[in-house]
Every structure is written in C-alpha cells, then in structure tokens.
Design a protein around this motif. Structure first.
Motif, PDB file in Angstrom:
ATOM      1  N   SER A 188       0.840  -1.201   0.000  1.00 55.49           N
ATOM      2  CA  SER A 188       0.000   0.000   0.000  1.00 55.49           C
ATOM      3  C   SER A 188       0.876   1.252   0.000  1.00 55.49           C
ATOM      4  N   TYR A 189       0.464   2.226  -0.787  1.00 50.90           N
ATOM      5  CA  TYR A 189       1.212   3.482  -0.904  1.00 50.90           C
ATOM      6  C   TYR A 189       0.229   4.648  -0.776  1.00 50.90           C
ATOM      7  N   GLN A 190       0.406   5.440   0.278  1.00 47.94           N
ATOM      8  CA  GLN A 190      -0.453   6.614   0.480  1.00 47.94           C
ATOM      9  C   GLN A 190       0.364   7.856   0.126  1.00 47.94           C
ATOM     10  N   VAL A 191      -0.077   8.540  -0.919  1.00 44.67           N
ATOM     11  CA  VAL A 191       0.774   9.531  -1.576  1.00 44.67           C
ATOM     12  C   VAL A 191      -0.002  10.831  -1.791  1.00 44.67           C
ATOM     13  N   THR A 192       0.705  11.956  -1.701  1.00 47.06           N
ATOM     14  CA  THR A 192       0.109  13.249  -2.042  1.00 47.06           C
ATOM     15  C   THR A 192       0.082  13.396  -3.570  1.00 47.06           C
ATOM     16  N   ILE A 215      -3.478   4.965  -2.268  1.00 46.45           N
ATOM     17  CA  ILE A 215      -4.394   5.851  -1.540  1.00 46.45           C
ATOM     18  C   ILE A 215      -3.879   7.278  -1.717  1.00 46.45           C
ATOM     19  N   ILE A 216      -4.748   8.173  -2.156  1.00 41.42           N
ATOM     20  CA  ILE A 216      -4.330   9.558  -2.382  1.00 41.42           C
ATOM     21  C   ILE A 216      -4.796  10.442  -1.235  1.00 41.42           C
ATOM     22  N   LYS A 217      -3.829  11.180  -0.683  1.00 42.83           N
ATOM     23  CA  LYS A 217      -4.124  12.146   0.384  1.00 42.83           C
ATOM     24  C   LYS A 217      -3.880  13.557  -0.138  1.00 42.83           C
ATOM     25  N   GLU A 218      -4.389  14.527   0.579  1.00 42.97           N
ATOM     26  CA  GLU A 218      -4.204  15.938   0.225  1.00 42.97           C
ATOM     27  C   GLU A 218      -4.640  16.247  -1.207  1.00 42.97           C
ATOM     28  N   GLY A 219      -5.754  15.634  -1.594  1.00 41.97           N
ATOM     29  CA  GLY A 219      -6.301  15.853  -2.930  1.00 41.97           C
ATOM     30  C   GLY A 219      -6.767  17.274  -3.165  1.00 41.97           C
ATOM     31  N   LEU A 220      -6.993  18.010  -2.065  1.00 45.28           N
ATOM     32  CA  LEU A 220      -7.415  19.414  -2.185  1.00 45.28           C
ATOM     33  C   LEU A 220      -6.250  20.367  -1.900  1.00 45.28           C
ATOM     34  N   ALA A 221      -5.040  19.822  -1.886  1.00 45.11           N
ATOM     35  CA  ALA A 221      -3.821  20.635  -1.693  1.00 45.11           C
ATOM     36  C   ALA A 221      -3.909  21.480  -0.428  1.00 45.11           C
ATOM     37  N   ASN A 222      -4.352  20.862   0.662  1.00 44.22           N
ATOM     38  CA  ASN A 222      -4.503  21.552   1.953  1.00 44.22           C
ATOM     39  C   ASN A 222      -5.349  22.823   1.830  1.00 44.22           C
ATOM     40  N   GLY A 223      -6.368  22.761   0.959  1.00 46.80           N
ATOM     41  CA  GLY A 223      -7.283  23.899   0.811  1.00 46.80           C
ATOM     42  C   GLY A 223      -6.866  24.903  -0.243  1.00 46.80           C
ATOM     43  N   ARG A 224      -5.710  24.689  -0.864  1.00 44.36           N
ATOM     44  CA  ARG A 224      -5.245  25.672  -1.854  1.00 44.36           C
ATOM     45  C   ARG A 224      -6.031  25.619  -3.150  1.00 44.36           C
ATOM     46  N   ILE A 225      -6.844  24.584  -3.361  1.00 43.57           N
ATOM     47  CA  ILE A 225      -7.641  24.570  -4.596  1.00 43.57           C
ATOM     48  C   ILE A 225      -8.830  25.526  -4.514  1.00 43.57           C
ATOM     49  N   PHE A 226      -9.119  26.044  -3.314  1.00 43.77           N
ATOM     50  CA  PHE A 226     -10.223  27.006  -3.193  1.00 43.77           C
ATOM     51  C   PHE A 226      -9.698  28.418  -3.456  1.00 43.77           C
ATOM     52  N   LEU A 270      -8.727  10.079  -0.321  1.00 45.09           N
ATOM     53  CA  LEU A 270      -9.216  10.448   1.001  1.00 45.09           C
ATOM     54  C   LEU A 270      -9.841  11.838   1.002  1.00 45.09           C
ATOM     55  N   SER A 271     -11.029  11.923   1.559  1.00 46.03           N
ATOM     56  CA  SER A 271     -11.620  13.212   1.914  1.00 46.03           C
ATOM     57  C   SER A 271     -11.030  13.604   3.259  1.00 46.03           C
ATOM     58  N   GLY A 272     -10.632  14.855   3.375  1.00 47.20           N
ATOM     59  CA  GLY A 272     -10.133  15.338   4.672  1.00 47.20           C
ATOM     60  C   GLY A 272     -11.169  16.187   5.379  1.00 47.20           C
ATOM     61  N   ALA A 273     -12.437  15.908   5.115  1.00 50.76           N
ATOM     62  CA  ALA A 273     -13.533  16.739   5.643  1.00 50.76           C
ATOM     63  C   ALA A 273     -13.457  16.894   7.161  1.00 50.76           C
ATOM     64  N   SER A 274     -13.673  18.127   7.633  1.00 51.40           N
ATOM     65  CA  SER A 274     -13.672  18.358   9.081  1.00 51.40           C
ATOM     66  C   SER A 274     -15.082  18.551   9.631  1.00 51.40           C
TER      67      SER A 274
END
Length: 318
Positions: A188-192, A215-226, A270-274
């Motif tokens: 398993s590889y969890q990658v940005t 598994i993909i993390k930080e798909g929203l670039a830590n919020g920078r896509i907004f 992964l959704s990082g929803a808070s």
C-alpha cells in the motif's frame, strides 16, 4: 468509469489545529465538541457508503475517536488504516507554537504505537510507516522492516508507507525494492497527488497496474484549490475550476477529487472533511465524470513540485 472509492482521513477531525487553510476560524475547539463532530462525520460517511477510514497516532485524538467509533458501531465491512512513526505533542493546546508532531521511526516507537493501534483489529487492514523518508533511515532499518513483516504475516495486514515532499518518487522506488522471502513488503502506498502536484503520476500508475493499493491524500492541496487572493499563482486554475464547477453544479473540491479519480484511478482518494457539510460537498464527485478535454486542461494546471512543497511548508497550523 473509475472504480476509485472516496475514503475519509481523520487528520482534521482529531486535533484542534491542522495544517490547512481554514476558512471558518470561529469554531469550538473543545475535545468534547471535536469528538461529537468526529462521530457525526464518521456515521454520516458510513451512511453515505464510505468504508475506508484512515488515521494516525499523530492526528491528536483521531485514533482514539476512530477506535471508540469502531468498537461502538460493530461494523464488519469497514477497512481501517493507521500508521506508526509520528507522535502528537501539542497536547490539545490551541495555537501551540512548537512542532505539533515529532517523527521517530524507531523499533521502540513502532512497538509502542502498535500496542495501541492493534485495538483496531480485525477491521485494521493497512498498517503504514507515517511519512517514510530516505533520511530517517526507516527503509534500511532491518529491525523495523522485519517487525512490520511479522505483523503482516500474523494479522494478514497490508503494510504500507505514506509519503510527502519533493522526494516522493525516490521514496516509493526504495520501498518497492524491499522484499521478504521474495515477496514485496509494501502492498500500500499513500501519496500526495492533486491538480497542482502530479510528480508521482507515472510511478503510481505502475503500482496500480501491479495491483498495489494506492491511496491519495491531500487531494485538495490543503485547501489551496479554493479561490484565495494569497495565491496569485493559481489564478488561472481558479478561473477554470469556477467554469467547470458551474457547469456541473458542484464545488471546486468535487472537481479536484474527480480529476484524481478519472486521471489516475487509484483505489482510494481520502476526503479530509472536518465537518458534515464538507463531506457532503466532497461526495458530490459521484454526480459527474470529466471529459477528456477537461482532464487535459486540469492536468496543465500543475506547478513545480519544489514550489508546491515550499508553499505547503509555509502554511500555518490553525
């Protein structure tokens, strides 16, 4: 049509401050409120079809929250993943000024954190080295690697790494070489990976073709896509995201996640929803499939990985 599933990562649900762009600063940061929110989001995620949940000991109380939820709900169809190697040290102090988490990839830390994490069994399916790096020496530490292999065999776990930073491709290449009895240690590889950071595309495609769990993390670039006036470099991206989010009647987040699903086709994003609202917005990905032209244009919005990671390191915990 992509078979990628959306999972839920608990990084933002388990601790009061997180490295991202928090648009709403007026939130109750008490442990009680965070636990209630975590349970609410976990329950809603399950009701909405999410079965993959990812956590780490450094996500504040995230692992404890997930364990309590897992024990109390008793589902047998969820796939949980956690990690070893980072310890949360901010101790729920709001605005903590030091490092919030400390890295240690030792055998002692592995054994200490495994003693807690094993409570997630039998729903624990993936156990990962948290942010494996070349300089931490973990990928050449035979004692740690042998122990991970022992846990893999004993508990039928997938063993994984998570990675961050400009060296992700090198780290993955090193991890792929590690074998026990002719079998690759890492499954398993969890990658940005996201619209702005696509440097791992080629190697991730190879892993996917080999049947590895990506598994993909930080798909929203830590919020920078907004849309954000601080980041002029993304003006072109924001304009295009606005165009297609209007076309599909979803937020930028759903477009960003859909791009990963349709272009890379990993096993999980992964959704990082808070909170529940963010989760519902993220899950609008199921309402659209991007055209080839849209994928090509989104692909062209990539920036240099050095700029991306320097910028990320300048983000504030909030």
């Amino acid at each position: 049509m992509s078979n990628t599933k959306v999972g839920l990562g608990l990084a933002a649900l388990g601790r009061p401050d997180y490295l991202n762009i928090r648009l709403d600063s007026n939130i109750d940061k008490s442990v009680k409120t965070f636990k209630n929110t975590a349970f609410k989001v976990l329950d809603e995620a399950y009701q909405l079809g999410i079965r993959d949940f990812d956590v780490a000991p450094s996500y504040g109380l995230g692992e404890e929250f997930l364990q309590n939820w897992n024990d109390s709900r008793g589902y047998n169809d969820v796939r949980l993943s956690t990690k070893f190697g980072y310890t949360y040290v901010a101790n729920w102090e709001i605005g903590f000024s030091g490092k919030h988490e400390i890295k240690e990839h030792s055998i002692e830390k592995l054994n200490e954190q495994w003693e807690v994490s094993k409570a997630l069994l039998p729903n624990l399916k993936i156990y990962q080295i948290h942010s494996a790096t070349l300089d931490s020496g973990v990928l050449t530490n035979v004692t740690v690697l042998s122990r991970l292999n022992e846990l893999k065999q004993k508990h039928q776990l997938e063993i994984g790494i998570s990675s961050s930073g400009t060296e992700q491709v090198k780290i993955i290449k090193e991890a792929r070489k590690i074998k026990f009895n002719g079998e690759a240690l890492f499954d398993s590889y969890q990658v940005t990976f996201n619209i702005f950071e696509q440097s791992t595309f080629q190697i991730l495609k190879e892993l996917i073709n080999e049947g590895k769990t990506v598994i993909i993390k930080e798909g929203l670039a830590n919020g920078r896509i907004f849309k954000n006036d601080k980041f002029k470099i993304y003006d072109k991206a924001y304009n295009y995201l606005e165009t297609i989010s209007n076309k599909y009647n979803v937020g930028y987040d759903a477009i960003a996640i859909r791009f990963i699903m349709d272009y890379l086709e990993p096993k999980v994003v992964l959704s990082g929803a808070s909170n529940s609202l963010q989760l519902e917005q993220n899950l609008k990905v199921s309402n659209l499939v991007l055209t080839k032209e849209e994928i090509t244009t989104l692909k062209s919005l990539v920036i240099s990985k050095d700029h991306y990671w320097n910028e990320r390191s300048d983000l504030e915990w909030n």
